[in-house]
Design a protein around this motif. Structure first.
Motif, PDB file in Angstrom:
ATOM      1  N   MET A   1       0.792  -1.165   0.076  1.00  0.00           N
ATOM      2  CA  MET A   1      -0.052   0.139   0.024  1.00  0.00           C
ATOM      3  C   MET A   1       1.056   1.346   0.047  1.00  0.00           C
ATOM      4  SD  MET A   1      -3.201  -1.287   2.210  1.00  0.00           S
ATOM      5  CE  MET A   1      -3.551   0.383   2.793  1.00  0.00           C
TER       6      MET A   1
ATOM      7  N   ALA B   1       3.818   1.853  -2.856  1.00  0.00           N
ATOM      8  CA  ALA B   1       3.525   0.939  -3.926  1.00  0.00           C
ATOM      9  C   ALA B   1       3.479   1.630  -5.226  1.00  0.00           C
ATOM     10  CB  ALA B   1       2.080   0.092  -3.470  1.00  0.00           C
TER      11      ALA B   1
ATOM     12  N   GLN C   1      -1.912   3.662  -8.092  1.00  0.00           N
ATOM     13  CA  GLN C   1      -2.641   2.508  -8.325  1.00  0.00           C
ATOM     14  C   GLN C   1      -3.759   3.070  -9.279  1.00  0.00           C
ATOM     15  OE1 GLN C   1      -2.666  -0.526  -6.860  1.00  0.00           O
ATOM     16  NE2 GLN C   1      -0.581   0.396  -6.600  1.00  0.00           N
TER      17      GLN C   1
ATOM     18  N   ALA D   1     -13.571   1.288  -6.814  1.00  0.00           N
ATOM     19  CA  ALA D   1     -12.267   0.635  -6.835  1.00  0.00           C
ATOM     20  C   ALA D   1     -12.330  -0.297  -5.395  1.00  0.00           C
ATOM     21  CB  ALA D   1     -11.100   1.432  -6.903  1.00  0.00           C
TER      22      ALA D   1
ATOM     23  N   ALA E   1     -12.052  -4.029  -4.785  1.00  0.00           N
ATOM     24  CA  ALA E   1     -11.109  -4.413  -4.182  1.00  0.00           C
ATOM     25  C   ALA E   1     -11.432  -5.347  -2.804  1.00  0.00           C
ATOM     26  CB  ALA E   1      -9.863  -3.438  -3.714  1.00  0.00           C
TER      27      ALA E   1
ATOM     28  N   ILE F   1      -7.158  -1.436  -2.465  1.00  0.00           N
ATOM     29  CA  ILE F   1      -6.406  -0.268  -3.216  1.00  0.00           C
ATOM     30  C   ILE F   1      -6.930   1.084  -2.726  1.00  0.00           C
ATOM     31  CG2 ILE F   1      -6.803   0.558  -5.467  1.00  0.00           C
ATOM     32  CD1 ILE F   1      -6.891  -1.936  -6.594  1.00  0.00           C
TER      33      ILE F   1
ATOM     34  N   PHE G   1      -5.858   8.003 -11.036  1.00  0.00           N
ATOM     35  CA  PHE G   1      -5.109   7.175  -9.961  1.00  0.00           C
ATOM     36  C   PHE G   1      -5.257   7.791  -8.820  1.00  0.00           C
ATOM     37  CE2 PHE G   1      -2.929   7.704 -14.301  1.00  0.00           C
ATOM     38  CZ  PHE G   1      -2.444   6.451 -14.564  1.00  0.00           C
ATOM     39  N   THR G   2      -4.540   6.750  -7.701  1.00  0.00           N
ATOM     40  CA  THR G   2      -4.448   7.055  -6.367  1.00  0.00           C
ATOM     41  C   THR G   2      -3.003   6.612  -5.785  1.00  0.00           C
ATOM     42  OG1 THR G   2      -5.377   7.407  -4.220  1.00  0.00           O
ATOM     43  CG2 THR G   2      -5.812   5.403  -5.354  1.00  0.00           C
ATOM     44  N   GLU G   3      -2.462   7.278  -4.934  1.00  0.00           N
ATOM     45  CA  GLU G   3      -1.414   6.618  -4.411  1.00  0.00           C
ATOM     46  C   GLU G   3      -1.310   7.048  -3.006  1.00  0.00           C
ATOM     47  OE1 GLU G   3       3.359   6.910  -4.744  1.00  0.00           O
ATOM     48  OE2 GLU G   3       2.422   8.228  -6.353  1.00  0.00           O
TER      49      GLU G   3
ATOM     50  N   ARG H   1      -3.005  10.625   1.004  1.00  0.00           N
ATOM     51  CA  ARG H   1      -2.916   9.940  -0.536  1.00  0.00           C
ATOM     52  C   ARG H   1      -2.892  11.287  -1.484  1.00  0.00           C
ATOM     53  NH1 ARG H   1      -5.899   5.924  -1.909  1.00  0.00           N
ATOM     54  NH2 ARG H   1      -6.541   5.042   0.095  1.00  0.00           N
TER      55      ARG H   1
END
Length: 157
Positions: free
Chosen positions: A1, A4, A7, A64, A68, A80, A107-109, A127
């Motif tokens: 996570m 990573a 995503q 998502a 997930a 995610i 996207f997300t991070e 995030r």
């Protein structure tokens, strides 16, 4: 996570009909709702509201999470996009216009995650959210902090 990398949340193609529908309801500026007015604007064409772009990110983010969680074995802690209670967007930027027929990838991070000290079984996430055109141009970026149930706790929320 954490660490990573970005995503993928999904893709969305903005149509003229969708752009106008959203803008009429939520952001009725001329360059969002009228092709002639948009042609005379600095953008030269109809563009999506930035709020439409952010709202699309949010819809994909929530979906998502559901996908997930359903795909994980019962003892798996990674998801995610855990959802929960947001504390607000930080440094929201609309970097480039989204035009008719643009397919945008969202996207997300996760930058950081830590257990909540006041709510056992919950995590505070920091995030980014972002979106890019097919040519790689970033059209939107923001940071978000939010409180979400841990993956094991959030299977049915």
């Amino acid at each position: 996570m954490v660490g990573a990398g970005p995503q993928l949340l999904g893709r969305f193609t903005f149509t003229a009909e969708e752009i106008v529908r959203f803008a009429r309801a939520y952001d009725p500026q001329p360059f969002h709702v009228d092709a002639e007015a948009a042609a005379a604007s600095p953008f030269g064409t109809l563009i999506a509201s930035g709020w439409h772009t952010v709202s699309t990110w949010m819809g994909l983010f929530v979906r998502a999470h559901g996908a997930a969680v359903e795909a994980l074995p019962p003892d798996h802690a990674a998801v995610i996009a855990p959802v929960g209670v947001g504390f607000g967007l930080i440094d929201l930027k609309w970097l480039a216009p989204v035009r008719v027929r643009d397919t945008i990838t969202f996207f997300t991070e996760i930058l950081d995650a830590r257990p909540s000290t006041s709510r056992p079984g919950w995590t505070i996430y920091h995030r980014t959210g972002s979106a890019r055109r097919e040519d790689g141009t970033e059209v939107m970026r923001f940071e978000l902090r939010h409180l979400a149930p841990d993956a094991r706790e959030s299977r049915h929320c």
